[in-house]
Design an enzyme around this catalytic site. Sequence first.
Site, PDB file in Angstrom:
ATOM      1  CE  LYS A  84      -6.853   1.667  -9.016  1.00 48.18           C
ATOM      2  NZ  LYS A  84      -5.787   1.166  -8.146  1.00 48.18           N
TER       3      LYS A  84
HETATM    4  O1  G3P Z   1      -4.081   1.323  -5.225  1.00 49.11           O
HETATM    5  C1  G3P Z   1      -4.701   2.440  -4.659  1.00 49.11           C
HETATM    6  C2  G3P Z   1      -4.402   2.654  -3.192  1.00 49.11           C
HETATM    7  O2  G3P Z   1      -4.889   1.595  -2.428  1.00 49.11           O
HETATM    8  C3  G3P Z   1      -2.985   3.058  -2.871  1.00 49.11           C
HETATM    9  O3  G3P Z   1      -2.743   3.100  -1.498  1.00 49.11           O
HETATM   10  O4  G3P Z   1      -1.115   3.091   0.343  1.00 49.11           O
HETATM   11  O5  G3P Z   1      -0.421   3.984  -1.899  1.00 49.11           O
HETATM   12  O6  G3P Z   1      -1.994   5.263  -0.446  1.00 49.11           O
HETATM   13  P1  G3P Z   1      -1.499   3.905  -0.842  1.00 49.11           P
END
Ligand code: G3P
Length: 223
Positions: A84
């Site tokens: 990633k």
């Molecule tokens: O891992 C990437 C993403 O899904 C993070 O989500 O909830 O931290 O905005 P969030």
Amino acid sequence: MKLFVDTGDLEEVRRAAEWGILDGVTTNPTLIAKTGKGFRETVLKICELVPGGDISAEVVATDYDTMLKEALEISSWHPQIVVKVPLIEPGIRLVKELTQREIKTNVTLVFSVSQALLAAKAGATYISNFVGRVDDISDDGMRAVADTVRMVETYGYESEVLAASIRHPLHVVQALEAGSHVATMPLKILEMMFKHPLTDLGLERFLADWDKAGLSIFGTAPV
Ligand code: G3P
């Protein structure tokens, strides 16, 4: 559409994997930090829990040379690992290099179709378009997902669009409508997708009727 769980918590991965419908796992530095355990050890256990699934593990450097070293180290841990990479200039250069080395990549922190184009051109396996964080600031996060799907399909790029930062089941429905190839979400959202009050009521009624009739699948018919 592929379903990934977005977590570094092994118990959560185990629970989601049990259903047999999980296609992969995404992690990020915040999620790994939350586990309080080592990065390599956590990612390797996740690979074991989801055989054949794509498991995203993120680099943390921001200069090209160190990012490349980290990416090669992470990808050497297990064949299921997808590196990633954040959408920054050295990140795109890194994705191009990893693509040439046939290492899978997931470009993260993508918020616009113009950013997504750079990732697609570099050969990203996945383009992680964040939805919830855009909705959180009163914009429509799913618009970039739909635009990116259209861009990838119109121009024939091989990247898969991954709707990330999913906050609730409606986001999953909207990701389907947008034609997203993947959606990643916390376990809690996957669990919410099972729920419907009519399912609960219907099951309650079926079981009550069955009990009242004294039926049994394994026993003899009631007299
Ligand atoms: O891992 C990437 C993403 O899904 C993070 O989500 O909830 O931290 O905005 P969030």
